[in-house]
Enzyme design. Structure first.
Site, mmCIF file in Angstrom:
data_model
loop_
_atom_site.group_PDB
_atom_site.id
_atom_site.type_symbol
_atom_site.label_atom_id
_atom_site.label_comp_id
_atom_site.label_asym_id
_atom_site.label_seq_id
_atom_site.Cartn_x
_atom_site.Cartn_y
_atom_site.Cartn_z
ATOM 1 N N HIS A 274 32.190 29.548 -18.895
ATOM 2 C CA HIS A 274 31.718 30.021 -20.202
ATOM 3 C C HIS A 274 32.216 31.448 -20.468
ATOM 4 O O HIS A 274 33.048 31.650 -21.326
ATOM 5 C CB HIS A 274 30.201 29.926 -20.356
ATOM 6 C CG HIS A 274 29.645 28.568 -20.111
ATOM 7 N ND1 HIS A 274 30.063 27.462 -20.821
ATOM 8 C CD2 HIS A 274 28.728 28.113 -19.213
ATOM 9 C CE1 HIS A 274 29.424 26.395 -20.380
ATOM 10 N NE2 HIS A 274 28.616 26.754 -19.408
ATOM 11 N N ASP A 322 31.451 19.796 -19.354
ATOM 12 C CA ASP A 322 30.129 20.341 -19.058
ATOM 13 C C ASP A 322 29.025 19.300 -19.164
ATOM 14 O O ASP A 322 28.894 18.437 -18.306
ATOM 15 C CB ASP A 322 29.879 21.528 -19.990
ATOM 16 C CG ASP A 322 28.709 22.399 -19.547
ATOM 17 O OD1 ASP A 322 27.981 21.993 -18.635
ATOM 18 O OD2 ASP A 322 28.525 23.494 -20.108
#
Length: 459
Positions: A274, A322
Site C-alpha cells: 500500500h 489483496d
C-alpha cells in the site's frame, strides 16, 4: 511435451519484438527468447500477442469468499476499520478444508485473469479458539496444496501478528487466530521451508504492520529470518490508512514509512504494501532503498484507503489483488492509471519516455516489481526466467485487427478484462484453453460450497 513457441509479437523486457522464438527446459525455465527468428515447420505458433505473466504481489486468499458481501452501510460512516470487523467475524469460522477450497478456486481465477504467480500474505494460523493445530503448519500447507493443484507459482508469506495497535496494545478477540510469538513464527518458517523448496515455492516473512509487531518483535523476527534465508522476501502493510499514520506519529513522533526506514534495513527484499500515505521525503527515501511499492488498486478503492502518488515514486512497483474484490491483472493496471488521472487531471500518467504506450509501460513495470517482491525468477520473457506468459485473444472484438501494442492497450483499457485472454502458461505448462482453466469446474464448485458453508455459519 511442448517446449517451444513462436510468436509473431511478444512483449520482451525491452519492449515489443517481432517473430520471437520462446524455448524452455524441463524445469520450465526459458532457454531462448529470440526475436527475428524463423520457426521450424512443426513449431507451435501463438494465435495472438504474447505478454509476460503477471505476478500478484499481495493476496489474502480467504477474503475472496467475502468479496461483494460487505457492500452495505453498517455504521453512520463506514471505513476500512468497520470492514475489518466484518472480515474478522468471517475469518473466525474458517477451517482448513474451507481455506484450501477457497484458495484453490481463487488461484484458478487468478490464472484465468492473467496472474501466473502469487504472494500469499497468510495470517490465519490457528484454530477457531486461537489454539495451534496439532500440526502448526496446517493452514499454510493448505495454501501450498491449493497453489500446487491450480498450477500457480507461490511465494508464501506467513504473517507475524502480535499486538492490536502501536505501543503494544493487547490483541482483541477477533485477532486470536493470527497471534504468534516470534519464536513460534521462526519455528513455523523452519517447518515450511522444505515443503516450499520441494514445490518450487518461495518462503518469506510478513511482519503484518508496525501496529501489529512491536519494535523488538520486528528486530528479532528479521534476524531469525536472515539466519534461515538471508535472501527471503519481506512484506509489510504500511501507511494504508490515515488513522494508521496519525497513530504512528502519536506513538513514535514519526510517520510509519519514516520510522521503518530508520529502524530496519529496508532494501530490495522488501515490499511496502500500500504505502499510500507518504510525504515527499518518504517517497524519496523509500524508493532509494530498492523496495517495491505493493499497490492493490481495486482493494484500496473498495476500502477507501486513498490514492498512491505514482509520479512521486521513482522506484519499483507491482500490483496485487489483496482482498480480491476484483481478480484481474488488467483491472489493477487500469485502476492505477485512472486513479492517477483523477488525482492529476492528466492522461497516460504511467507512460514513460521509453514506452509511450501506457499499457506497455505499466505491464513491464508491474512484472519487474512483482518478480522482485515474489523473490522468484518471474521477471518476464527472458532467458533464465520462468516460462510464464499470457496469449491475448487476437479475435476479441476489442483487439481484432490492431497492432500488438494496441491490442495490449485494448486488453487493459477497452476489453471485458479476462475475455481478451486466450491462453495462460505457467512454467512452460498450459493452464487454460480459450480463457478457461482446465480445472475451472471443480475449483468453482469447491469454492462455492465452502463459501456457502461459511455464510450459513456466520451470524
Amino acid at each position: 511435451m511442448t517446449t517451444s513457441l513462436f510468436a509473431a509479437d511478444a512483449l520482451l523486457p525491452a519492449g515489443w519484438a517481432k517473430n520471437v522464438l520462446l524455448a524452455w527446459d524441463d524445469a520450465g525455465r526459458l532457454t531462448r527468447a529470440e526475436p527475428g527468428a524463423q520457426p521450424s515447420a512443426d513449431m507451435p505458433t501463438a494465435s495472438g500477442p504474447v505478454i509476460p505473466g503477471m505476478p500478484n504481489l499481495h493476496s489474502h486468499a480467504f477474503q475472496r469468499a467475502i468479496a461483494g458481501l460487505t457492500e452495505y452501510r453498517g455504521e453512520a460512516q463506514d471505513s476500512f476499520w468497520s470492514w475489518r470487523t466484518l472480515m474478522y467475524r468471517f475469518a473466525s469460522r474458517l477451517d482448513p478444508a474451507q481455506l484450501e477450497a477457497i484458495a484453490f478456486g481463487l488461484y484458478v481465477e487468478m490464472i484465468e485473469a492473467g496472474y501466473t504467480s502469487v504472494c500469499e500474505f497468510h495470517y490465519v494460523h490457528h484454530d477457531a479458539d486461537g489454539q495451534p493445530y496439532a500440526d502448526d503448519a496446517t493452514l499454510s500447507l493448505a495454501l501450498l496444496s491449493a497453489a500446487r493443484r491450480a498450477g500457480i507459482g507461490l511465494t508464501l508469506l506467513p504473517v507475524l501478528y502480535q499486538t492490536s495497535g502501536f505501543g503494544g496494545l493487547p490483541p482483541n478477540d477477533g485477532q486470536k487466530r493470527f497471534i504468534r510469538s516470534t519464536d513460534s513464527m521462526l519455528r513455523l518458517l523452519e517447518r515450511l521451508k522444505p515443503a516450499c523448496d520441494a514445490q518450487g515455492a518461495r518462503l518469506g516473512l510478513a511482519p503484518h504492520s508496525l501496529r501489529a509487531v512491536p519494535p523488538e518483535g520486528l528486530r528479532e523476527a528479521l534476524a531469525g529470518l536472515n539466519a534461515i534465508d538471508s535472501t527471503a522476501p519481506i512484506h509489510i502493510h504500511i501507511a494504508e490508512q490515515t488513522k494508521e499514520v496519525d497513530d504512528c506519529i502519536a506513538w513514535s513522533g514519526q510517520r510509519p514509512v519514516a520510522w521503518l526506514l530508520d529502524h530496519a534495513d529496508v532494501n530490495a527484499r522488501w515490499c511496502l504494501v500500500h504505502a499510500t500515505h507518504m510525504d515527499a521525503g518518504e517517497y524519496s527515501r523509500a524508493a532509494a532503498t530498492g523496495a517495491v511499492a505493493g499497490l492493490c488498486l481495486t482493494t484500496e478503492a473498495n476500502l477507501g484507503d486513498g490514492i498512491f502518488d505514482l509520479p512521486q515514486w521513482h522506484g519499483a512497483w507491482g500490483v496485487g489483488s489483496d482482498s480480491h474484490i476484483c481478480v484481474n491483472a488488467a483491472e489493477e493496471l487500469l485502476m492505477l492509471e485512472y486513479s492517477q488521472r483523477l488525482a492529476t487531471r492528466q492522461r497516460n500518467v504511467a507512460a514513460d519516455t521509453t514506452h509511450p504506450q501506457v499499457a506497455t509501460a505499466m505491464t513491464l513495470a508491474a512484472v519487474r516489481g512483482g518478480a522482485r517482491a515474489a523473490g522468484r525468477s518471474v521477471a518476464g520473457l527472458a532467458v533464465g526466467q520462468q516460462a510464464d506468459f499470457v496469449m491475448l485473444d487476437a479475435t476479441h472484438t476489442a483487439l481484432a485487427g490492431l497492432p500488438a501494442p494496441d491490442m495490449l492497450s485494448s486488453h487493459v483499457f477497452a476489453s471485458h478484462r479476462t475475455s481478451a485472454i486466450d491462453e495462460v502458461w505457467v512454467a512452460g505448462q498450459p493452464r487454460t484453453t480459450s480463457g478457461r482453466h482446465m480445472l475451472h469446474e471443480s475449483a468453482t464448485a469447491g469454492f462455492v460450497a465452502a463459501r456457502s458453508q461459511l455464510q450459513s455459519n456466520t451470524p
